[in-house]
Design an enzyme around this catalytic site. Sequence first.
Site, mmCIF file in Angstrom:
data_model
loop_
_atom_site.group_PDB
_atom_site.id
_atom_site.type_symbol
_atom_site.label_atom_id
_atom_site.label_comp_id
_atom_site.label_asym_id
_atom_site.label_seq_id
_atom_site.Cartn_x
_atom_site.Cartn_y
_atom_site.Cartn_z
ATOM 1 N N PHE A 113 0.862 -1.183 0.000
ATOM 2 C CA PHE A 113 0.000 0.000 0.000
ATOM 3 C C PHE A 113 0.899 1.234 0.000
ATOM 4 O O PHE A 113 1.895 1.277 0.728
ATOM 5 C CB PHE A 113 -0.871 -0.046 1.263
ATOM 6 C CG PHE A 113 -1.959 0.973 1.305
ATOM 7 C CD1 PHE A 113 -3.143 0.766 0.619
ATOM 8 C CD2 PHE A 113 -1.817 2.132 2.046
ATOM 9 C CE1 PHE A 113 -4.172 1.706 0.673
ATOM 10 C CE2 PHE A 113 -2.829 3.073 2.100
ATOM 11 C CZ PHE A 113 -4.009 2.856 1.415
ATOM 12 N N ASP A 184 2.702 -5.929 7.802
ATOM 13 C CA ASP A 184 1.503 -5.098 7.889
ATOM 14 C C ASP A 184 0.289 -6.017 7.724
ATOM 15 O O ASP A 184 0.149 -6.687 6.693
ATOM 16 C CB ASP A 184 1.549 -4.012 6.799
ATOM 17 C CG ASP A 184 0.432 -2.997 6.977
ATOM 18 O OD1 ASP A 184 -0.648 -3.377 7.482
ATOM 19 O OD2 ASP A 184 0.636 -1.828 6.596
ATOM 20 N N TYR A 209 -10.027 -0.574 11.667
ATOM 21 C CA TYR A 209 -11.299 -0.106 11.089
ATOM 22 C C TYR A 209 -11.721 -0.910 9.865
ATOM 23 O O TYR A 209 -12.802 -0.694 9.346
ATOM 24 C CB TYR A 209 -11.225 1.391 10.732
ATOM 25 C CG TYR A 209 -10.031 1.783 9.878
ATOM 26 C CD1 TYR A 209 -10.021 1.557 8.517
ATOM 27 C CD2 TYR A 209 -8.910 2.365 10.467
ATOM 28 C CE1 TYR A 209 -8.922 1.890 7.752
ATOM 29 C CE2 TYR A 209 -7.802 2.708 9.712
ATOM 30 C CZ TYR A 209 -7.808 2.472 8.358
ATOM 31 O OH TYR A 209 -6.714 2.787 7.601
ATOM 32 N N LYS A 210 -10.873 -1.826 9.387
ATOM 33 C CA LYS A 210 -11.245 -2.642 8.226
ATOM 34 C C LYS A 210 -11.997 -3.880 8.738
ATOM 35 O O LYS A 210 -13.108 -3.757 9.228
ATOM 36 C CB LYS A 210 -10.000 -2.977 7.411
ATOM 37 C CG LYS A 210 -9.405 -1.720 6.757
ATOM 38 C CD LYS A 210 -8.090 -1.944 6.042
ATOM 39 C CE LYS A 210 -7.595 -0.625 5.438
ATOM 40 N NZ LYS A 210 -6.191 -0.670 5.032
ATOM 41 N N ARG A 356 -13.308 -4.171 -6.561
ATOM 42 C CA ARG A 356 -12.841 -4.955 -5.412
ATOM 43 C C ARG A 356 -14.000 -5.204 -4.455
ATOM 44 O O ARG A 356 -14.805 -4.304 -4.191
ATOM 45 C CB ARG A 356 -11.744 -4.122 -4.746
ATOM 46 C CG ARG A 356 -11.010 -4.782 -3.635
ATOM 47 C CD ARG A 356 -9.873 -3.887 -3.164
ATOM 48 N NE ARG A 356 -10.378 -2.765 -2.374
ATOM 49 C CZ ARG A 356 -9.690 -2.159 -1.402
ATOM 50 N NH1 ARG A 356 -8.476 -2.553 -1.111
ATOM 51 N NH2 ARG A 356 -10.208 -1.159 -0.729
HETATM 52 C C1 LIG Z 1 -5.538 0.628 4.911
HETATM 53 C C2 LIG Z 1 -4.059 0.573 4.913
HETATM 54 C C3 LIG Z 1 -3.285 1.604 5.482
HETATM 55 C C4 LIG Z 1 -3.941 2.846 6.008
HETATM 56 O O1 LIG Z 1 -3.123 3.545 6.904
HETATM 57 P P1 LIG Z 1 -3.791 4.659 7.830
HETATM 58 O O2 LIG Z 1 -2.666 5.293 8.528
HETATM 59 O O3 LIG Z 1 -4.741 3.943 8.755
HETATM 60 O O4 LIG Z 1 -4.555 5.603 6.957
HETATM 61 C C5 LIG Z 1 -1.916 1.442 5.524
HETATM 62 N N1 LIG Z 1 -1.315 0.336 5.019
HETATM 63 C C6 LIG Z 1 -2.026 -0.662 4.456
HETATM 64 C C7 LIG Z 1 -1.327 -1.859 3.927
HETATM 65 C C8 LIG Z 1 -3.415 -0.560 4.371
HETATM 66 O O5 LIG Z 1 -4.109 -1.528 3.780
#
Ligand SMILES: *Cc1c(COP(=O)(O)O)cnc(C)c1O
Length: 397
Positions: A113, A184, A209-210, A356
Amino acid sequence: MRDFSQTKKLFHLPEGMVYLDGNSLGAMPISASRRVQHMMEHEWATQLIKGWNTANWYTQPNTVGDRLASLIGAAQGTIVMGDTLSIKVHQALAAALAINSDRHVILSDTGNFPTDLYIATGVMTMMGDRHSLKTPAPEAIEDHIDESVAALLLTQVDYRTGRMHNMERITRKAHEHGVITVWDLAHSAGAISVDLASANADFAVGCTYKYLNGGPGSPAFIYTAPKFTDTAPVALSGWMGHEKPFEFDLDFKPACGISRMRIGTPPVIALAALEASLDVWDMVNMEDVRAQSIQLTETFIREVEARCPELVLVSPRDSAMRGSQVSFAAENGYAIMQALIAHNVIGDFRKPNIIRFGFTPLYIDEGDVIKAASILQKIIDERLWDTPEFKAVKAVT
Ligand SMILES: *Cc1c(COP(=O)(O)O)cnc(C)c1O
């Protein structure tokens, strides 16, 4: 509990909506509003500053971390909550680089990401541009693990395709070459079976939050392996990570244990909502959730491929290689997703052409999956996406 029709009743889901975006923002547990209201009226309003002691706000980042631990195979005392995932990536990566300070390569992959890669770039700048960031394709990651690598920074489940890395095997290879691993778990926690302890992961981070349904902006978590909990270098040395915050010592002395990864004042209201969600997680077993998730994703792939032959599966076909999401490449994918959303089937779109769908057994069942596939078919067969309204790109996709 294997009967997910019971957990489904515990979530607020708008009538008629099929919500296949729990991989971006989980649905709201009905009890969350009561729990937050209780916190506001019976803790904040009445106890005010005393609440840090009387309502245990001060220890909550640790106690909630311990509750989360059982979901991802971590020992008690190895997880603490706080901040955002981006910040937790910074903390974990900086710690890993400090442990391996004689090496200068950060290894990630092109499936990561963007924020994780951006944070890596920022850490490199802060450390005086002595490091380089390598991003091979996800399939090639193991070929790039060697003695030059300081830290391996990988998102276990690819946010676009749902492709899953083998955490145990990659971590083993990394350790054979002296590499520190930072995993992660943004698309893993609450989505697949994770066993941090048996995989021997060094650091792990994730959001809540996911799939964990903690609510928009709910706090992230960080894990350190037991061998590092008392010694991990502290990059973001805030007062709540001090061994004795209320001594107001002018010198930073990191706390023993996972509390050293605390930074500042925790988000108590958000933690209350997350606790309501963890009450639901306490009722289920992650193996059952995973089995049900595989069944839902298999059904969706089968139904969509039978109904919409022009869509191309970009997620792994083998469920053992796939997280809890399914993605298809689609010409006009953005407009198709907008039309789907207008028909109350919620997924999302990721550039360049990916639609998705996330599958969350706690509140999505086979009936929802088949309904979503049949509406998708209708939208494509009748070209319902082909309007200016659905082609206009919104700020958040
Ligand atoms: C959703 C996601 C994030 C989001 O990071 P935030 O700091 O919560 O906005 C970061 N890394 C990955 C791999 C994600 O899927």
